[in-house]
Design an enzyme around this catalytic site. Structure first.
Site, PDB file in Angstrom:
ATOM      1  N   CYS A 125       0.809  -1.218   0.000  1.00  8.05           N
ATOM      2  CA  CYS A 125       0.000   0.000   0.000  1.00  8.05           C
ATOM      3  C   CYS A 125       0.841   1.266   0.000  1.00  8.05           C
ATOM      4  O   CYS A 125       0.297   2.360  -0.100  1.00  8.05           O
ATOM      5  CB  CYS A 125      -0.903   0.006   1.228  1.00  8.05           C
ATOM      6  SG  CYS A 125       0.056  -0.004   2.744  1.00  8.05           S
ATOM      7  N   ASP A 159       2.419   2.491   2.510  1.00 15.18           N
ATOM      8  CA  ASP A 159       2.453   3.103   3.831  1.00 15.18           C
ATOM      9  C   ASP A 159       3.792   2.802   4.508  1.00 15.18           C
ATOM     10  O   ASP A 159       4.526   1.912   4.085  1.00 15.18           O
ATOM     11  CB  ASP A 159       1.311   2.565   4.697  1.00 15.18           C
ATOM     12  CG  ASP A 159      -0.029   3.087   4.215  1.00 15.18           C
ATOM     13  OD1 ASP A 159      -0.033   4.027   3.408  1.00 15.18           O
ATOM     14  OD2 ASP A 159      -1.061   2.557   4.640  1.00 15.18           O
ATOM     15  N   CYS A 200      -2.211   4.099   7.044  1.00 12.51           N
ATOM     16  CA  CYS A 200      -3.630   3.923   7.324  1.00 12.51           C
ATOM     17  C   CYS A 200      -3.908   3.959   8.830  1.00 12.51           C
ATOM     18  O   CYS A 200      -3.003   3.875   9.651  1.00 12.51           O
ATOM     19  CB  CYS A 200      -4.116   2.622   6.729  1.00 12.51           C
ATOM     20  SG  CYS A 200      -3.670   1.206   7.734  1.00 12.51           S
ATOM     21  N   CYS A 239      -1.005  -4.380   7.920  1.00 16.29           N
ATOM     22  CA  CYS A 239      -0.820  -3.144   8.700  1.00 16.29           C
ATOM     23  C   CYS A 239      -0.133  -3.487  10.028  1.00 16.29           C
ATOM     24  O   CYS A 239       0.797  -2.801  10.457  1.00 16.29           O
ATOM     25  CB  CYS A 239      -2.151  -2.458   8.969  1.00 16.29           C
ATOM     26  SG  CYS A 239      -3.245  -2.381   7.544  1.00 16.29           S
TER      27      CYS A 239
HETATM   28 FE1  FES Z   1      -1.244  -0.530   4.323  1.00 10.22          FE
HETATM   29 FE2  FES Z   1      -2.679  -0.291   6.478  1.00 10.22          FE
HETATM   30  S1  FES Z   1      -3.412  -0.330   4.453  1.00 10.22           S
HETATM   31  S2  FES Z   1      -0.576  -0.242   6.341  1.00 10.22           S
END
Ligand code: FES
Length: 160
Positions: free
Chosen positions: A33, A35, A62, A106
């Protein structure tokens, strides 16, 4: 997943922000993602053991990652490095309940940042000589000098 626990962690995240006097820092990004989570650790001596005094985090990501990171920084306080290394993503996110499949990474990202910080600290601890070298020539300087000398000798000797 426990939405109340998620909302309460998000409305009042614990230990959010950089720690200027940290002993170690670890960063992990998720290729899924994009992140990222960064975690800082500070240790202290307690009853003859080195334990985590405090931890903080930054998350560019997120809400679940922020909530898990917040919980993790609280859960690992007082633990030794070995104890913290054994904590899984599921344990770190336990107060949130089981994460849905889309959100499992995550928690794993937070676990990865924690482990990176724990390992970074041990890397620093195993090379204290470099950090505390006296003012004389270091091993690297000596090697560099030896290299220069060897180079000179080589240049002199080769024509003959
Ligand atoms: Fe990627 Fe939460 S959606 S860390």
């Amino acid at each position: 997943m426990n939405e109340d626990a998620l909302q309460s962690a998000l409305s009042n995240p614990q230990n959010l922000g950089e720690m200027p006097d940290a002993d170690a820092v670890g960063t992990v990004g998720s290729p899924d993602c994009g992140d990222m989570v960064r975690m800082w650790l500070k240790y202290k001596e307690k009853d003859g053991k080195k334990v985590i005094d405090k931890a903080s985090f930054q998350s560019f990501g997120c809400q679940t990652a922020i909530a898990v990171a917040s919980l993790a920084t609280e859960l690992i306080r007082g633990k030794t490095k070995e104890e913290a290394l054994q904590m899984s993503a599921a344990e770190l996110s336990a107060p949130l309940g089981a994460l849905p499949p889309m959100k499992i990474h995550c928690g794993q990202m937070v676990e990865g940042a924690l482990k990176a910080a724990l390992e970074a600290e041990s890397a620093v601890a195993t090379t204290p000589a470099a950090a505390t070298a006296p003012t004389g020539p270091t091993l690297m300087d000596s090697l560099a000098d030896a290299g220069k000398t060897a180079g000179k000798i080589k240049i002199v000797l080769q024509p003959s």
